[in-house]
Design an enzyme around this catalytic site. Structure first.
Site, short mmCIF file in Angstrom:
data_model
loop_
_atom_site.label_atom_id
_atom_site.label_comp_id
_atom_site.label_asym_id
_atom_site.label_seq_id
_atom_site.Cartn_x
_atom_site.Cartn_y
_atom_site.Cartn_z
N SER A 25 38.83 31.70 47.11
CA SER A 25 39.25 33.03 46.91
C SER A 25 38.20 33.99 47.47
CB SER A 25 38.86 33.54 45.44
OG SER A 25 40.03 33.03 44.47
N TYR A 80 46.17 26.43 37.30
CA TYR A 80 47.00 27.59 36.49
C TYR A 80 48.06 28.35 37.03
CZ TYR A 80 44.33 30.92 39.70
OH TYR A 80 43.74 31.63 40.57
N MET A 203 37.94 27.43 38.53
CA MET A 203 39.38 27.02 38.25
C MET A 203 40.08 26.29 39.25
SD MET A 203 40.67 30.77 36.86
CE MET A 203 39.52 31.79 35.93
N ASN A 227 29.57 35.77 40.16
CA ASN A 227 29.33 36.38 39.16
C ASN A 227 28.20 35.67 38.27
OD1 ASN A 227 32.10 35.14 38.97
ND2 ASN A 227 31.50 35.55 36.68
#
Ligand code: HPA
Length: 265
Positions: A25, A80, A203, A227
């Site tokens: 990402s 997911y 993930m 984060n």
């Protein structure tokens, strides 16, 4: 047999690639560093997922990175999205069929450790699968019983560490816990993961590592800490924040992975 690898060879030539890379990402910038790049959309590659997550482009690039011939996957499918842990099987099998010896996986992850904050890079030393899924469910024969000891290759990890130190930007090292997502974890889940020995949570990556070991590829993996994990700051987590921090640390990840790719030349 990889039908996708045949398509790639017909576009990019038959010379073997040395290394496969998977960009996480917000980490797609490395694609711009690939020289003499031949770009092939996933839609043209049999069995490849067509991913809908923002920040993921969905194409394979074949070209030179740090002087080595590589195949780079810009865009990954996540468990997911469709509940399919095998979503990255065809891409990983294709990298092996194209000649890759190893695969370098990258991801965005949350840190469970106060001392490793947003913007840090972490070489993954091992993982904990908290998803309940496994990409080899349904595979047949003894090959499915893949050893996961040293799944994250110790020699490649040492190489990553040395390169990072040489670049004046030492990286952390730790255990990655795979949660299915797409909701972020609860603070209680993060406390559990920390107690279990997880340094970072995310993930992705774990299913790809399992698939890569199944297909006989060595694995190196780096998390970009975007984060602090849930409950550590008193603020809710946001995907936008994840992408912004990822973009900042991405420059250092690009330098690291470019020199790492060069070590395969
Ligand atoms: N949790 C799960 N996945 C993530 C996170 C997180 O905190 N940050 C980036 N990807």
């Amino acid at each position: 047999m990889s039908a996708a690898a045949e398509v790639v060879r017909s576009h990019a030539g038959a010379a073997p690639v040395r290394l496969g890379l998977v960009l996480g990402s917000g980490l797609g910038g490395l694609a711009e560093s690939v020289q003499e790049a031949v770009r092939i959309p996933y839609a043209d590659l049999p069995g490849f997922p067509v991913s809908g997550v923002s920040g993921h482009a969905g194409e394979m690039l074949v070209g030179r990175l740090g002087g080595a011939r590589v195949a780079l996957l810009a865009g990954r499918a996540h468990y997911y999205e469709q509940g399919d842990a095998r979503a990255m099987d065809a891409p990983i099998a294709a990298l092996k069929a194209l000649g890759a010896e190893a695969i370098a996986l990258s991801n965005a992850a949350g840190s469970t450790r106060e001392e490793t904050g947003p913007g840090a890079l972490m070489a993954i030393s091992d993982h904990i699968n908290l998803s309940g899924a496994n990409p080899l469910i349904g595979a047949e024969g003894d090959a499915r019983f893949v050893s996961m000891v040293d799944a994250y290759d110790p020699e490649l990890r040492a190489r990553l560490r040395d390169i990072a130190e040489g670049q004046g930007a030492p990286i952390a090292e730790g255990v990655y816990a795979w949660f299915s997502g797409p909701s972020f974890e609860t603070p209680a889940e993060i406390n559990m993961a920390r107690v279990l020995g997880a340094d970072a949570v995310g993930m992705s990556t774990a299913p790809e590592t399992i698939l890569a070991r199944y297909h006989g590829l060595k694995v190196a993996a780096v998390s970009v800490i975007t984060n602090y994990a849930a409950g550590m700051t008193g603020r809710p987590l946001s995907h936008v924040e994840t992408k912004e921090e990822g973009a900042r640390a991405a420059t250092r990840l690009q330098a690291l992975l470019t020199e790492f790719a060069g070590s395969f030349a």
